[in-house]
Design a protein around this motif. Structure first.
Motif, short mmCIF file in Angstrom:
data_model
loop_
_atom_site.label_atom_id
_atom_site.label_comp_id
_atom_site.label_asym_id
_atom_site.label_seq_id
_atom_site.Cartn_x
_atom_site.Cartn_y
_atom_site.Cartn_z
N VAL A 455 -22.92 -24.26 -12.02
CA VAL A 455 -24.36 -23.45 -11.36
C VAL A 455 -24.13 -21.61 -10.71
N THR A 456 -23.35 -22.06 -9.93
CA THR A 456 -22.96 -20.94 -8.79
C THR A 456 -22.47 -19.49 -9.98
N GLY A 457 -21.68 -19.87 -10.77
CA GLY A 457 -21.25 -19.25 -12.16
C GLY A 457 -22.40 -18.34 -12.89
N PHE A 458 -23.05 -19.54 -13.02
CA PHE A 458 -24.48 -19.16 -14.30
C PHE A 458 -25.70 -18.10 -13.11
N ILE A 459 -25.20 -18.16 -11.91
CA ILE A 459 -26.28 -17.24 -10.47
C ILE A 459 -25.36 -16.36 -10.56
N LEU A 460 -23.82 -16.28 -10.70
CA LEU A 460 -23.43 -14.64 -10.42
C LEU A 460 -23.66 -13.35 -12.14
N ALA A 461 -23.21 -14.20 -13.75
CA ALA A 461 -22.91 -14.29 -14.33
C ALA A 461 -24.59 -13.19 -14.13
N THR A 462 -25.40 -14.02 -14.52
CA THR A 462 -27.11 -13.28 -14.85
C THR A 462 -27.60 -12.70 -13.76
N ILE A 463 -26.93 -12.55 -12.48
CA ILE A 463 -27.09 -11.30 -11.93
C ILE A 463 -26.55 -9.96 -12.29
N PHE A 464 -24.90 -10.40 -12.43
CA PHE A 464 -24.43 -8.91 -12.31
C PHE A 464 -23.76 -9.15 -13.84
N TRP A 465 -24.46 -9.00 -14.84
CA TRP A 465 -25.07 -9.38 -16.44
C TRP A 465 -24.83 -7.90 -16.82
N ARG A 466 -23.83 -7.96 -17.97
CA ARG A 466 -22.82 -7.04 -18.55
C ARG A 466 -22.86 -5.82 -17.92
N LEU A 467 -22.34 -5.71 -16.65
CA LEU A 467 -21.66 -4.34 -15.55
C LEU A 467 -21.57 -3.29 -16.92
#
Length: 732
Positions: A455-467
């Motif tokens: 869940v933590t990884g999913f949240i970070l991935a969606t917030i910092f998507w494709r920088l």
């Protein structure tokens, strides 16, 4: 049980046809323990073997006075304690409160003799003896000193704090020898909930029985013990806990006894083994203890208020009142004792209930139970009878060993008493297997950890998507790295309850040398490492490609490794704290606070060159610093990769909102001033430049990785030291 009930309460007298030594000669303890192997070499533990020497068992009886001893022959083993006294210092505020309260209102409470002193006496000149083949029971109200006396006899009170003497067959009892020949059963049932009864006893056999015994013989010993404890019907049932249904309370108590007598100790100490049980379960537990005593052991137990049926199973009683002896003798001597004291026990009343009620009544008087204490002293001195000298300690232990006792001493050719039954690597293997077995039956625990990481990884991935590779993307990468690496450490906080829940089990098992502390630390590390690998791969797979981090396959592998190193260091730190802090709430507060400080000094909020000199040491102690700098270098350590081009240099400044044409004109002016051609595509800042701006230049990414790994080993070493210093199992 019927056979056990038919055995008289006299001592068991064993006449040996082998290993006999003339009076005045003695064998070494090494030879004694060598005989264990000889005694068991012919067959499984618990099996009959015609080749073993036969023993004649004679029965002695107590005299009517209740303390005369056996009339016919010397007792094999007698534990004697004389004038045991133990005091503890009062807390100063409690002492002052008690003193002022009694001074202002004498009716508020009746003070014992030491009420106005700076110490509290828990044991006051206690004497007695416990004999092989008997149950010696310590009785008294709560706070009378029952558990303290059991602890004193079991060497759980520091010798320098305890006054008086404890001897075994008139010889001073060595601490290390007592550990080998005895066992201590705590009041609480400290068991792994997901192991079955049979598995629990089998793991105890693996710890306590020597490697020289084959697996089949150990299994035979376990099966015989299951029958002895009356646990055959529940052998395949898990122990259970508040969530998982398991065996009954009485069965749990018998399992707790079983794991400590698997090696058939000569002396068994129990702290209120019937506490919290119904009358039937309490009777069954005491019946088991009677069979253990009749097998040739000394059983010493504390009991709060036994029923009449339990009283009939006991051989010797010691009543305490505020740390003083008010009665010492057999159960059938109670009526005569209190009749002579002037308080006869009614015919239909339980003698122990009457005695305890009378003691409580006397404690409520100004003089307390002093009259009863003095009466007992006078009666004991008048009835002293000189028993025949007991066997020497070596001969007595030899007699017990030849009857099959003390299985843990079976080491061929051992010149001295062995501290542990098995070598280091055997202990590690058994501990690891036990932990894996218990853990795999609770998959929900790992499922919760994995779910939290995903869940933590999913949240970070969606917030910092494709920088992207812009100045704003650089700042967002720095934020992602700081949050991701600190999250690894915060996630490790769930390792805190692991040892805190096992602490009491560990304390009980290491108190009598079931295994080494170093074995436990290594096993704890082995069991905890595979989940860290899975969590690391799960987090890295969720975030690395979604965020668009650099390095392709090699970069991903290193990212997995540094995440694993973060988990490793963080779990080591939390494990160390669990060995120091004993309360889970206090431990959580310490973990969260220290991890916050680690993040503060990691270099994200303020870089290394800006930290004041008086705080710079904390920067290098920060566990977050090294993973943070490692992922920074994994991402930016490429001088060919550009992150700021041309007009992008104005981003995140007041000039960032100007039209593109004006920015280009400003670039031309800068170019003419510097004599360098700067266009909209000219690289202004590379990855290496970003590392220099963040002061990440002292260590390479591999250096940071190895330092994080080293921190994990260091904290586990500190965990080992904390176990050495904090698990002495002794009162001061």
């Amino acid at each position: 049980m019927a056979e056990a009930e038919g055995i008289a309460r006299g001592g068991l007298l064993v006449h040996h046809h082998h290993h006999h030594h003339p009076r005045g000669t003695s064998v070494s303890l090494g030879e004694l323990f060598k005989r264990v192997g000889e005694a068991h070499s012919g067959g499984g533990v618990g099996d009959e073997d015609a080749s073993l020497p036969h023993h004649l068992v004679a029965m002695g009886e107590f005299d009517g006075a209740g303390g005369g001893g056996l009339a016919s022959r010397p007792l094999p083993i007698v534990l004697t304690f004389t004038s045991l006294s133990y005091s503890v210092k009062r807390a100063r505020n409690m002492f002052l409160f008690r003193k002022s309260r009694l001074a202002m209102d004498p009716a508020a409470g009746l003070a014992p003799p030491d009420a106005f002193s700076g110490s509290k006496t828990l044991l006051d000149s206690i004497s007695g003896e416990a004999r092989e083949g008997e149950i010696f029971a310590v009785l008294g109200a709560s706070g009378s000193g029952k558990s303290t006396l059991i602890d004193a006899l079991a060497n759980r009170i520091a010798r320098e704090s305890l006054r008086g003497s404890i001897t075994l067959n008139d010889e001073k009892l060595d601490d290390q020898l007592l550990k080998v020949i005895s066992a201590y059963v705590m009041q609480d049932d400290l068991l792994f909930p997901m192991l079955t009864v049979e598995e629990t006893l089998m793991f105890s056999a693996e710890f306590r029985l020597p490697r020289s015994l084959s697996a089949s013989k150990k299994k035979s010993r376990v099966q015989a013990l299951i029958d002895q404890l009356g646990l055959r019907s529940s052998a395949k049932t898990i122990i259970g806990d508040e969530i998982h249904r398991g065996v009954s309370g009485g069965e749990r108590r018998r399992v707790s006894i079983g794991i400590d007598i698997i090696h058939d100790p000569i002396i068994l100490f129990l702290d209120e083994p019937t506490s919290g049980l119904d009358s039937t379960s309490a009777f069954m537990v005491t019946k088991v203890l009677q069979r253990i005593a009749h097998s040739g052991s000394i059983v010493i137990m504390s009991v709060h208020q036994p029923s009449y049926r339990i009283l009939c199973l006991l051989d010797r009683l010691l009543f305490l009142s505020r740390g003083q002896t008010v009665y010492s003798g057999p159960p059938d001597g109670l009526r005569g004792f209190f009749s002579d004291f002037g308080h006869p026990i009614p015919a239909n009343e339980n003698p122990t209930e009457f005695a305890l009620d009378l003691i409580r009544e006397l404690e409520g008087t100004p003089t307390g139970a002093r009259s009863l204490v003095d009466f007992n002293k006078a009666r004991q001195s008048a009835r002293l009878a000189a028993d025949k000298p007991p066997l020497s300690l070596n001969d007595a232990i030899s007699a017990s060993i030849s009857r099959g006792k003390l299985v843990s001493g079976a080491t061929e050719g051992a010149p001295t008493v062995q501290n542990h039954a098995n070598p280091f690597w055997i202990e590690v293997g058994v501990l690891t297997k036990r932990s894996f077995t218990n853990t795999k039956r609770m998959p929900e625990l790992f499922g919760v950890r994995l779910g939290a990481v995903l869940v933590t990884g999913f949240i970070l991935a969606t917030i910092f998507w494709r920088l992207d590779n812009s100045p704003r993307g650089v700042q967002e990468r720095l934020g992602f790295f700081a949050i991701a690496m600190s999250t690894m450490f915060y996630t490790c906080a769930d390792a805190l309850p692991v040892f805190l829940q096992e602490r009491n089990i560990f304390m009980r098992e290491t108190a009598h040398n079931a295994y080494r502390r170093s074995s436990y630390v290594l096993s704890h590390t082995i069991v905890g490492f595979p989940p860290l690998v899975l969590l690391s791969v799960a987090f890295a797979s969720t975030t690395f490609f979604a965020v668009g981090l650099a390095g392709s396959t090699q970069g991903f592998v290193f990212f997995v490794l540094i995440v694993l190193a973060s988990f490793w260091a963080g779990s080591g730190f939390v494990t160390f704290l669990s060995g120091v802090v004993t309360h889970i709430m206090l431990g959580c507060a310490v973990v969260l606070s220290v991890l916050a400080y680690f993040l503060l000094f990691s270099g994200f909020f303020i870089d290394r060159t800006r930290i004041p000199d008086y705080w710079i040491w904390f920067h290098y102690l920060s566990l977050v610093k090294y993973p943070y700098e490692a992922v920074m270098q994994n991402e930016f350590d490429d001088p060919r990769k550009c992150f700021v081009r041309g007009v992008q240099m104005f981003d995140n400044t007041p000039f960032g909102g100007l039209p593109e044409a004006i920015k280009l004109n400003v670039l031309k002016s800068i170019s003419s001033s510097l004599g360098v051609n700067i266009t909209s595509q000219t690289c202004i800042t590379t990855g290496t430049d970003i590392l220099e701006q963040q002061s990440v230049t002292q260590l390479s990414k591999w250096d940071c990785l190895w330092i994080a790994v080293a921190w994990g080993f260091f904290f586990r070493f500190l965990f080992y030291i904390s176990l050495l210093l904090g698990s002495r199992n002794k009162r001061r």
